[in-house]
Design an enzyme around this catalytic site. Sequence first.
Site, PDB file in Angstrom:
ATOM      1  N   SER A 101       0.860  -1.201  -0.023  1.00 21.35           N
ATOM      2  CA  SER A 101       0.061  -0.052   0.007  1.00 21.35           C
ATOM      3  C   SER A 101       0.869   1.287   0.018  1.00 21.35           C
ATOM      4  O   SER A 101       1.921   1.285   0.743  1.00 21.35           O
ATOM      5  CB  SER A 101      -0.818  -0.054   1.051  1.00 21.35           C
ATOM      6  N   TYR A 123      -1.312   5.879  -3.986  1.00 16.86           N
ATOM      7  CA  TYR A 123      -2.515   6.956  -3.565  1.00 16.86           C
ATOM      8  C   TYR A 123      -2.032   8.290  -4.247  1.00 16.86           C
ATOM      9  O   TYR A 123      -0.946   8.717  -3.942  1.00 16.86           O
ATOM     10  CB  TYR A 123      -2.579   7.240  -2.170  1.00 16.86           C
ATOM     11  N   THR A 149      -5.223   3.202  -6.907  1.00 20.22           N
ATOM     12  CA  THR A 149      -6.464   3.261  -6.318  1.00 20.22           C
ATOM     13  C   THR A 149      -7.465   4.502  -6.630  1.00 20.22           C
ATOM     14  O   THR A 149      -7.044   5.465  -6.238  1.00 20.22           O
ATOM     15  CB  THR A 149      -6.301   2.931  -4.585  1.00 20.22           C
ATOM     16  N   LYS A 249      -7.584   0.204  -9.533  1.00 22.40           N
ATOM     17  CA  LYS A 249      -8.440  -0.614  -8.212  1.00 22.40           C
ATOM     18  C   LYS A 249      -9.462   0.453  -7.797  1.00 22.40           C
ATOM     19  O   LYS A 249      -9.204   1.498  -7.572  1.00 22.40           O
ATOM     20  CB  LYS A 249      -7.405  -0.653  -7.158  1.00 22.40           C
ATOM     21  N   HIS A 273     -13.351  -1.420  -1.953  1.00 25.11           N
ATOM     22  CA  HIS A 273     -12.414  -0.991  -1.140  1.00 25.11           C
ATOM     23  C   HIS A 273     -12.872  -1.799   0.523  1.00 25.11           C
ATOM     24  O   HIS A 273     -12.756  -1.501   1.511  1.00 25.11           O
ATOM     25  CB  HIS A 273     -12.654   0.474  -0.655  1.00 25.11           C
TER      26      HIS A 273
HETATM   27  C1  LIG Z   1      -6.724  -2.035   7.339  1.00 23.40           C
HETATM   28  C2  LIG Z   1      -7.090  -1.839   5.857  1.00 23.40           C
HETATM   29  C3  LIG Z   1      -6.433  -1.040   5.300  1.00 23.40           C
HETATM   30  C4  LIG Z   1      -6.606  -0.777   3.690  1.00 23.40           C
HETATM   31  N1  LIG Z   1      -5.845   0.010   3.061  1.00 23.40           N
HETATM   32  C5  LIG Z   1      -5.778   0.163   1.884  1.00 23.40           C
HETATM   33  C6  LIG Z   1      -4.797   0.956   1.063  1.00 23.40           C
HETATM   34  O1  LIG Z   1      -3.848   1.529   1.650  1.00 23.40           O
HETATM   35  N2  LIG Z   1      -5.097   0.918  -0.302  1.00 23.40           N
HETATM   36  C7  LIG Z   1      -5.916   0.337  -1.137  1.00 23.40           C
HETATM   37  O2  LIG Z   1      -6.178   0.440  -2.237  1.00 23.40           O
HETATM   38  N3  LIG Z   1      -7.128  -0.244  -0.297  1.00 23.40           N
HETATM   39  C8  LIG Z   1      -6.829  -0.516   0.976  1.00 23.40           C
HETATM   40  N4  LIG Z   1      -7.610  -1.507   1.684  1.00 23.40           N
HETATM   41  C9  LIG Z   1      -8.911  -2.123   1.071  1.00 23.40           C
HETATM   42  C10 LIG Z   1      -8.235  -3.347   0.470  1.00 23.40           C
HETATM   43  O3  LIG Z   1      -6.959  -3.067  -0.553  1.00 23.40           O
HETATM   44  C11 LIG Z   1      -9.192  -4.479  -0.083  1.00 23.40           C
HETATM   45  O4  LIG Z   1      -9.914  -3.575  -1.209  1.00 23.40           O
HETATM   46  C12 LIG Z   1     -10.228  -4.757   0.896  1.00 23.40           C
HETATM   47  O5  LIG Z   1      -9.569  -4.984   2.076  1.00 23.40           O
HETATM   48  C13 LIG Z   1     -10.812  -6.008   0.464  1.00 23.40           C
HETATM   49  O6  LIG Z   1     -11.896  -6.403   0.938  1.00 23.40           O
HETATM   50  P1  LIG Z   1     -11.842  -7.877   2.160  1.00 23.40           P
HETATM   51  O7  LIG Z   1     -10.936  -7.160   3.464  1.00 23.40           O
HETATM   52  O8  LIG Z   1     -13.236  -7.785   2.682  1.00 23.40           O
HETATM   53  O9  LIG Z   1     -11.014  -8.853   1.593  1.00 23.40           O
HETATM   54  C14 LIG Z   1      -7.509  -1.616   2.887  1.00 23.40           C
HETATM   55  C15 LIG Z   1      -8.229  -2.442   3.801  1.00 23.40           C
HETATM   56  C16 LIG Z   1      -7.999  -2.497   5.245  1.00 23.40           C
HETATM   57  C17 LIG Z   1      -8.945  -3.533   5.648  1.00 23.40           C
END
Ligand SMILES: Cc1cc2nc3c(=O)[nH]c(=O)nc-3n(C[C@H](O)[C@H](O)[C@H](O)COP(=O)(O)O)c2cc1C
Length: 380
Positions: A101, A123, A149, A249, A273
Amino acid sequence: MDDFEVEARRVLPRCIYGFVSGGVESNGTRDANRAAFDDWSFIPRVLVDTTRRGQAVDLFGHRWSAPFGIAPMGSTALGAFECERVLAGGAYEAGIPCLLSGASLMAMEKVIAANPDTWFQAYIPGDRTTVGPLIERVRRAGYRTLVVTVDVAVNGNRENNVRNGFSIPLRPTARLAWDGITHPRWLTHTLARTLWRNGMPRFENITGGERGPPLISPTAQRSFGRRDSLTWDDMAWIRDQWQGNFILKGILSPEDARKARDIGADGIIVSNHGGRQLDGSLASLRALPDIVAAVGGSTTVMLDSGIRRGTDVLKALALGASFVFLGRPFFFAASVGDEAGVRHAITLLAEEIDRDMALIGCTSPAELDPSFLVRNSGAR
Ligand SMILES: Cc1cc2nc3c(=O)[nH]c(=O)nc-3n(C[C@H](O)[C@H](O)[C@H](O)COP(=O)(O)O)c2cc1C
């Protein structure tokens, strides 16, 4: 995979568990992601010789050992010591992709040293002058796949964080201190070790140059810049700057999928997300068939949000996804078991996929199509 969450809930401070497990507002989209998988049932084929079945998948010129990877997650260092390295290393050992990330707390150069196949998720701020140097740094570090993203015009409304007194950047309070003290395993194993060995974590991957602000800096959020001015022109511009694989994404609309393809994106990740941005947006799995119908075959369609089981992976592939990603389960696996936890999570999911492929009569992911599924609500 859900069992990691049960254990993580015990081990992690309440506010960190809430930050990871929560969605936004009423958690409607987070929960809809799961329900969407339950809306499909398999029509298994029997008496198929599946002795030679395999789940490896070719994607962007690389053969991955399984059709799933680790989604990008920011601030994972809150959940495990050097969590970025732990996730990337576990993925490398298993031969699956891991996305670092842009909101991570370990420098991208260190992470790619642990896993040369890591993808970088950026980002992108609205201001192009900072984007060029960031892309150049990503390239120089050796990343071949850049994921941008695009569902983050502004931050989601994470009310559970407000209730738990939690925020990024972190604002240390007596309440948070108590939360930490009452979770001694996390306090010693994660927090104390992180501070002792690496100092206060910083957002290391926001710019092309200097280290980003510390996790507790009041200016941290501002350093990510404004994103609500970003348009397709910016994505086309980034496409021109970046020679490697380029993926967007956070796509849920077929029209946006077409635009992504038309600017030359090599792939898209259908994602809301994990229900952490717009509550009330549709489940990723529900968005998938129309997007595949719009762009399938002309750009690579991947998916995340809500996948917890091997059967979920196979349902997404049958509906046209080429690959899927999971977020929270891997965060929790790292929190409760570090590298061994991540390895175990990958093994569990791969074993489920292998078993399920035999049970539905399928020898390779390429064979999966919608004829393996029926929608419980009757509509197709
Ligand atoms: C703690 C956490 C931090 C996240 N940080 C980012 C991030 O920095 N960038 C991003 O594109 N998505 C981020 N996401 C979203 C994830 O990439 C992903 O889309 C999502 O967790 C998928 O769903 P799931 O947790 O049900 O598998 C984050 C998700 C979580 C749970």
